[in-house]
Scaffold this motif. Structure first.
Motif, PDB file in Angstrom:
ATOM      1  N   ILE A   1      13.718   7.560  -7.411  1.00 35.26           N
ATOM      2  CA  ILE A   1      13.789   8.854  -6.720  1.00 35.26           C
ATOM      3  C   ILE A   1      12.495   9.125  -5.960  1.00 35.26           C
ATOM      4  CG2 ILE A   1      13.912  11.345  -7.073  1.00 35.26           C
ATOM      5  CD1 ILE A   1      15.784  10.765  -9.446  1.00 35.26           C
ATOM      6  N   PHE A   2      11.363   8.931  -6.615  1.00 30.91           N
ATOM      7  CA  PHE A   2      10.077   9.192  -5.969  1.00 30.91           C
ATOM      8  C   PHE A   2       9.822   8.240  -4.802  1.00 30.91           C
ATOM      9  CE2 PHE A   2       9.132  11.743  -9.661  1.00 30.91           C
ATOM     10  CZ  PHE A   2       8.215  12.668  -9.212  1.00 30.91           C
ATOM     11  N   VAL A   3      10.274   6.987  -4.938  1.00 30.41           N
ATOM     12  CA  VAL A   3      10.007   5.988  -3.902  1.00 30.41           C
ATOM     13  C   VAL A   3      10.855   6.225  -2.655  1.00 30.41           C
ATOM     14  CG1 VAL A   3      10.316   3.546  -3.368  1.00 30.41           C
ATOM     15  CG2 VAL A   3       9.110   4.201  -5.418  1.00 30.41           C
ATOM     16  N   THR A   4      12.087   6.656  -2.838  1.00 27.12           N
ATOM     17  CA  THR A   4      12.978   6.831  -1.692  1.00 27.12           C
ATOM     18  C   THR A   4      12.796   8.178  -0.977  1.00 27.12           C
ATOM     19  OG1 THR A   4      14.692   7.577  -3.232  1.00 27.12           O
ATOM     20  CG2 THR A   4      14.734   5.270  -2.547  1.00 27.12           C
ATOM     21  N   CYS A   5      12.276   9.173  -1.685  1.00 30.48           N
ATOM     22  CA  CYS A   5      12.153  10.502  -1.067  1.00 30.48           C
ATOM     23  C   CYS A   5      11.202  10.572   0.125  1.00 30.48           C
ATOM     24  CB  CYS A   5      11.746  11.531  -2.118  1.00 30.48           C
ATOM     25  SG  CYS A   5      13.138  12.060  -3.156  1.00 30.48           S
ATOM     26  N   PRO A   6      10.069   9.828   0.160  1.00 35.55           N
ATOM     27  CA  PRO A   6       9.211   9.918   1.361  1.00 35.55           C
ATOM     28  C   PRO A   6       9.901   9.555   2.662  1.00 35.55           C
ATOM     29  CG  PRO A   6       7.985   8.928  -0.435  1.00 35.55           C
ATOM     30  CD  PRO A   6       9.397   9.070  -0.921  1.00 35.55           C
ATOM     31  N   SER A   7      10.969   8.753   2.607  1.00 30.37           N
ATOM     32  CA  SER A   7      11.704   8.440   3.836  1.00 30.37           C
ATOM     33  C   SER A   7      12.340   9.686   4.435  1.00 30.37           C
ATOM     34  CB  SER A   7      12.777   7.392   3.552  1.00 30.37           C
ATOM     35  OG  SER A   7      12.198   6.186   3.106  1.00 30.37           O
TER      36      SER A   7
ATOM     37  N   GLY B   1       2.279   3.936  -2.904  1.00 27.64           N
ATOM     38  CA  GLY B   1       1.531   4.569  -3.990  1.00 27.64           C
ATOM     39  C   GLY B   1       2.401   4.895  -5.193  1.00 27.64           C
ATOM     40  N   PHE B   2       3.615   5.406  -4.941  1.00 26.63           N
ATOM     41  CA  PHE B   2       4.518   5.717  -6.055  1.00 26.63           C
ATOM     42  C   PHE B   2       4.926   4.448  -6.805  1.00 26.63           C
ATOM     43  CE2 PHE B   2       5.822   9.773  -3.739  1.00 26.63           C
ATOM     44  CZ  PHE B   2       5.060  10.567  -4.572  1.00 26.63           C
ATOM     45  N   ASP B   3       5.259   3.396  -6.072  1.00 26.29           N
ATOM     46  CA  ASP B   3       5.633   2.150  -6.729  1.00 26.29           C
ATOM     47  C   ASP B   3       4.490   1.608  -7.578  1.00 26.29           C
ATOM     48  OD1 ASP B   3       8.260   1.290  -6.564  1.00 26.29           O
ATOM     49  OD2 ASP B   3       8.058   0.582  -4.506  1.00 26.29           O
ATOM     50  N   ALA B   4       3.297   1.571  -6.995  1.00 30.80           N
ATOM     51  CA  ALA B   4       2.140   1.064  -7.737  1.00 30.80           C
ATOM     52  C   ALA B   4       1.825   1.955  -8.937  1.00 30.80           C
ATOM     53  CB  ALA B   4       0.927   0.974  -6.810  1.00 30.80           C
ATOM     54  N   GLY B   5       1.970   3.271  -8.765  1.00 38.25           N
ATOM     55  CA  GLY B   5       1.700   4.185  -9.868  1.00 38.25           C
ATOM     56  C   GLY B   5       2.666   4.006 -11.033  1.00 38.25           C
TER      57      GLY B   5
ATOM     58  N   CYS C   1       6.911  -4.937  -6.838  1.00 40.84           N
ATOM     59  CA  CYS C   1       5.739  -5.532  -6.181  1.00 40.84           C
ATOM     60  C   CYS C   1       6.072  -6.000  -4.765  1.00 40.84           C
ATOM     61  CB  CYS C   1       5.209  -6.696  -7.003  1.00 40.84           C
ATOM     62  SG  CYS C   1       4.481  -6.226  -8.589  1.00 40.84           S
ATOM     63  N   LEU C   2       7.253  -6.561  -4.588  1.00 41.92           N
ATOM     64  CA  LEU C   2       7.665  -6.995  -3.247  1.00 41.92           C
ATOM     65  C   LEU C   2       7.841  -5.797  -2.315  1.00 41.92           C
ATOM     66  CD1 LEU C   2      10.230  -9.828  -4.091  1.00 41.92           C
ATOM     67  CD2 LEU C   2       7.902 -10.088  -3.204  1.00 41.92           C
ATOM     68  N   CYS C   3       8.350  -4.701  -2.836  1.00 49.55           N
ATOM     69  CA  CYS C   3       8.488  -3.493  -2.012  1.00 49.55           C
ATOM     70  C   CYS C   3       7.117  -2.952  -1.606  1.00 49.55           C
ATOM     71  CB  CYS C   3       9.277  -2.436  -2.776  1.00 49.55           C
ATOM     72  SG  CYS C   3      11.037  -2.791  -2.934  1.00 49.55           S
ATOM     73  N   VAL C   4       6.166  -2.986  -2.530  1.00 51.22           N
ATOM     74  CA  VAL C   4       4.796  -2.562  -2.186  1.00 51.22           C
ATOM     75  C   VAL C   4       4.228  -3.462  -1.094  1.00 51.22           C
ATOM     76  CG1 VAL C   4       2.444  -2.338  -3.061  1.00 51.22           C
ATOM     77  CG2 VAL C   4       4.358  -1.544  -4.443  1.00 51.22           C
ATOM     78  N   LEU C   5       4.477  -4.762  -1.208  1.00 51.93           N
ATOM     79  CA  LEU C   5       3.996  -5.705  -0.203  1.00 51.93           C
ATOM     80  C   LEU C   5       4.624  -5.429   1.161  1.00 51.93           C
ATOM     81  CD1 LEU C   5       2.354  -8.272   0.455  1.00 51.93           C
ATOM     82  CD2 LEU C   5       4.360  -9.616  -0.221  1.00 51.93           C
TER      83      LEU C   5
END
Length: 274
Positions: A82-88, A138-142, A193-197
């Motif tokens: 949820i947190f990762v997709t919301c910034p879009s 940032g959300f993914d890494a966090g 990790c791939l998404c962060v990359l």
């Protein structure tokens, strides 16, 4: 949670994304959301029921389970998605704001447009897009760090020891299907990790393209200023001047013939008088 509605909402940002952004979105919904919905929820569905400790003390199982699993992997991954997709949604909202503003401008100015393409990543929309990438990475890494910190790694132990009250002593506790859960955990970690990359690659690409455009604009401006300050004078006079002067000149052969005629007439004049 209805993930299909979220996918339909977020897929609208695909029109404004680069190639890296489209790969990121495909990875999120194919390798993470689909795996989460289809397989991971079923694997973790029986974790509380099948969590067993070798004691009959009432309440010991619940206390040990809460100590070993402070937050369920499934709920943590759901929050992460949820947190990762919301910034879009920031990008989608900014584009819709531009479209509305452009429509108002067109109505007031009889067909003229404020934006040639409201979805073009220029000005404020470029910054919104970059900020959304920073938030996603940032959300993914966090969440990866939170998962590592809570469980002291990404391993899933077969045996855990617990000595919390009301347990009478140190008891051994066992979880169901630890190997399968470990595989899914590593899969979700690697996909994150791939998404962060992908987010980092897209940020580098956007910044590189922005710098490239600024350098090209600066070169063009410098060339224009140089041309204005160093206007070159013509190396030779125009041909029209030479032609006008040539038309004024007299042919030397014609001048000589006229002089000869004058001399002949002058000689004939005295002879006739005699």
């Amino acid at each position: 949670m209805n993930w299909s509605s979220l996918e339909g909402l977020i897929s609208g940002v695909n029109k404004y994304s680069t190639g890296f952004g489209r790969i990121w979105l495909s990875m999120v919904f194919i390798f993470r959301v689909m795996v989460f919905v289809v397989a991971a929820q079923r694997v973790w569905g029986d974790e509380n029921k099948d969590f067993v400790c070798n004691t009959a003390q009432p309440g010991c199982n619940n206390v040990c389970y809460d100590s070993i699993f402070p937050i369920s992997h499934i709920r943590l991954w759901a929050l992460q998605l949820i947190f990762v997709t919301c910034p879009s949604l920031m990008v989608v909202g900014h584009v819709e704001y531009r479209k509305k503003k452009d429509l108002q401008y067109t109505t007031l100015h009889h067909g003229a447009h404020l934006y040639a393409n409201p979805g073009k990543k220029r000005g404020g929309l470029w910054w919104t897009y970059v900020v959304s990438l920073v938030f996603k990475a940032g959300f993914d890494a966090g969440f990866l760090y939170i998962l590592y910190y809570i469980y002291e790694g990404y391993d899933m132990p077969r045996l855990s020891k617990c000595s919390l009250p009301p347990c009478p002593n140190v008891v051994d506790c066992y979880i169901s299907r630890p190997t399968e859960k470990k595989i899914f955990t590593l899969f979700m970690v690697i996909s994150s990790c791939l998404c962060v990359l992908m987010c980092i690659c897209e940020m580098v690409y956007l910044i590189y393209k922005r710098i490239q455009k600024l350098v090209i604009k600066k070169k063009q401006a410098d060339m224009r200023i140089f041309a204005e300050n160093h206007e070159m004078a013509p190396l030779s006079r125009p041909r029209s001047e030479f032609r006008s002067k040539a038309s004024i000149r007299m042919d030397p052969t014609n001048t000589a013939s006229i002089q000869n005629l004058c001399n002949i007439k002058a000689e004939e004049g005295p002879s006739e008088k005699k």
